[in-house]
Design an enzyme around this catalytic site. Structure first.
Site: not given
Ligand code: CO8
Length: 303
Positions: A109, A154, A178-179
């Site tokens: 997400l 997500g 990994n939430e």
């Molecule tokens: N949302 C928004 N922006 C993101 C996200 C995301 N999920 N993931 C990465 N970005 C952004 C980064 O901040 C970065 O931004 P900027 O260029 O401005 O610095 C850009 O994307 C590139 O990211 P990376 O440099 O980290 O890219 P890599 O290729 O090195 O790594 C990954 C890619 C492995 C995907 C890494 O970005 C990562 O681990 N991201 C986080 C993923 C994460 O933890 N997602 C969880 C989202 S929550 C969800 O999906 C379920 C929620 C359920 C809610 C329930 C509530 C009740």
């Protein structure tokens, strides 16, 4: 027409279709002629690209939203429209979902959709997340995730909604729900989808610890079904699809429905409650603080 308005229109179509026999009656609703003619053409939209091969009945859907295919409201809206169009086309029997972004299937997400947004907007966003899950998890098509990069949260859920998962054999790629690492909690239908795939105990540990698995670990616990060299992910998905499509549709669809319907019914009968729970949880000050810290951590890691 905006994408969201377009989806609302499509929802009206779904509403009409829901009055027709469902997939469990062996009959696939036919799309109105105008939609059929649209879906005969391969469609290209900014975030989702669909290539539908009429001769095989298989569509390949590429997520192409840089940098990491995060699931924003606009992204989810496009994705749902694309899936619904294919679903309504009787000649489309299989769907392969993959990413055109290097190293990432989907980052899950879009965190920016959950940070600093109004309750109304959060509710709209969550409804789109539910919609994506309902459409793919309940699809009549054979669905295969060709996971050619990391797929946290997500992104993992989206892969789990498919019938089969093929992942690139690369130790740098990870997948999992990994939430808890973000200080948030995967809702019951994320949990149910994972439990249905890898079992109760593995899901319990995975969710409590917010575990991200390397591709080989994911294969070991059954989170993915097959690992192949990165350049063979899509070809293997296509070959696997041929095997699945050799099974008569009605028998496969009924079996799928038998396995998934109780899980789907649980969400469909609780959608509003689930939206309200999400909105009141995500807009809490403490949760907003956790999300801010996680976003800062992501930026720092990059810097
Ligand atoms: N949302 C928004 N922006 C993101 C996200 C995301 N999920 N993931 C990465 N970005 C952004 C980064 O901040 C970065 O931004 P900027 O260029 O401005 O610095 C850009 O994307 C590139 O990211 P990376 O440099 O980290 O890219 P890599 O290729 O090195 O790594 C990954 C890619 C492995 C995907 C890494 O970005 C990562 O681990 N991201 C986080 C993923 C994460 O933890 N997602 C969880 C989202 S929550 C969800 O999906 C379920 C929620 C359920 C809610 C329930 C509530 C009740």
């Amino acid at each position: 027409m905006s994408l969201r308005a377009a989806l609302r229109t499509k929802r009206c179509v779904s509403g009409l279709l829901s009055q027709l026999p469902s997939c469990s009656s062996h009959v696939r609703p036919r799309a109105p002629a105008v939609l059929v003619s649209q879906q005969r053409n391969n469609s290209t939209s900014p975030k989702i690209k669909v290539d539908f091969d009429q001769s095989t009945g298989v569509a390949i859907m590429q997520m192409q939203s840089p940098p990491v295919n995060s699931l924003s409201l606009d992204f989810l809206t496009e994705l749902c429209i694309s899936v619904e169009k294919l679903e309504m086309d009787k000649s489309c029997r299989g769907l392969i979902i993959t990413s055109s972004q290097p190293k990432v299937f989907s980052a899950g997400l879009d965190i920016m959709e959950m940070y600093g947004k109004s309750p109304e907007r959060c509710g709209e966003f969550w409804k789109a997340v539910q919609e994506m899950w309902l459409k793919i998890y309940g699809s009549n098509m054979v669905t295969i995730a060709a996971i050619n990069g990391s797929s946290p949260a997500g992104g993992c859920l989206m892969a789990l909604t498919c019938d089969y998962r093929i992942m690139a054999d690369n130790p740098r790629y990870s997948i999992g729900l990994n939430e808890t690492q973000l200080g948030i909690v995967a809702p019951f239908w994320f949990k149910d989808t994972m439990t249905n795939t890898v079992g109760h105990r593995t899901t319990e540990m995975a969710l409590e610890l917010g575990l991200l698995y390397s591709s080989s670990e994911a294969l070991k616990i059954g989170l993915v079904d097959q690992l192949v060299p990165e350049d063979q992910v899509l070809t293997t998905a296509t070959e696997t699809m041929t095997k699945w499509l050799a099974i008569p549709d009605h028998a496969r669809q009924l079996s799928k429905s038998m396995m998934r319907k109780p899980t789907i019914d649980k969400l469909t009968s609780n959608r509003e409650v689930d939206i309200n729970n999400f909105v009141s949880f995500i807009t809490k000050d403490s949760i907003q603080k956790s999300l801010r810290m996680y976003l800062e951590m992501l930026k720092k890691r990059r810097g």
